[in-house]
Enzyme design. Sequence first.
Site, PDB file in Angstrom:
ATOM      1  N   ASN A   1       0.871  -1.031   0.247  1.00  0.00           N
ATOM      2  CA  ASN A   1      -0.371   0.270  -0.190  1.00  0.00           C
ATOM      3  C   ASN A   1       0.731   1.191  -0.429  1.00  0.00           C
ATOM      4  O   ASN A   1       0.225   2.329   0.470  1.00  0.00           O
ATOM      5  CB  ASN A   1      -0.982  -0.324   1.201  1.00  0.00           C
ATOM      6  CG  ASN A   1      -1.563  -1.018   1.445  1.00  0.00           C
ATOM      7  OD1 ASN A   1      -2.397  -2.361   0.112  1.00  0.00           O
ATOM      8  ND2 ASN A   1      -2.067  -1.288   2.304  1.00  0.00           N
ATOM      9  N   ARG A   2       2.221   0.843  -0.270  1.00  0.00           N
ATOM     10  CA  ARG A   2       3.354   2.252  -0.565  1.00  0.00           C
ATOM     11  C   ARG A   2       3.553   2.893   0.837  1.00  0.00           C
ATOM     12  O   ARG A   2       3.699   3.909   1.257  1.00  0.00           O
ATOM     13  CB  ARG A   2       2.581   3.274  -1.217  1.00  0.00           C
ATOM     14  CG  ARG A   2       2.241   3.173  -2.868  1.00  0.00           C
ATOM     15  CD  ARG A   2       4.186   2.368  -3.843  1.00  0.00           C
ATOM     16  NE  ARG A   2       3.961   2.280  -5.120  1.00  0.00           N
ATOM     17  CZ  ARG A   2       3.552   1.187  -5.727  1.00  0.00           C
ATOM     18  NH1 ARG A   2       3.383  -0.162  -4.715  1.00  0.00           N
ATOM     19  NH2 ARG A   2       3.728   0.815  -6.839  1.00  0.00           N
TER      20      ARG A   2
END
Length: 212
Positions: free
Chosen positions: A190-191
């Site tokens: 999810n970065r």
Amino acid sequence: MTKIQDLRKEYKMAALDLTDVDKEPMKQFQLWFEEALKADVIEPNAMFLATVSKEGKPSGRVVLLKDIAEGGLVFYTNYESRKAKDIAENQFVSLTFFWADLERQVRVEGYIRKVSEQRSTEYYLSRPYESQIGAWASPQSRVVTDKTFLEQSFAKFLDEFSQKAIHKPAHWGGYVVIPTYFEFWQGRPNRMHDRICYELEENNWLIKRLAP
């Protein structure tokens, strides 16, 4: 055709926390470097070197880490190249290692200086003979007429040094980047990547977590 903006990769191999890292950034770097070697990462010692001219113009290129010595990270090059000109004008540089197979990146900032002449000579004489000739033959970063010029130059020095012992050219040698900042980046889902940095303040390394 795939849109560039649609390219995605989910990072999920590992995590990194303040409790995971060594108190000394160079030891942490060596640990990660050894893990990159064990993982058979292609050219794990390839590092992106960014320099800045006196006019403030940045330039970058990939060079190869060849040693950890003299208090920093060592590479070798032509002292008449564009990077060397930038270095002569601005002693501050940055390095970036990217080990995609491990979903890791290391950023280093610091100042740079030449290594000792003895170290440069010892490394030069350890190189393959053709690479030693190449250091004489290539006027690095200068405009040349064509590839034939380089081939003729290489042949010229190959013939010259067939008659005598080769020695290191004065315009070739090493630099050492003395770190003042390290950042270790571990890709996460999810970065929400893990980023741990070390900042040198009054000869002490302060370790901090950064937002991704």
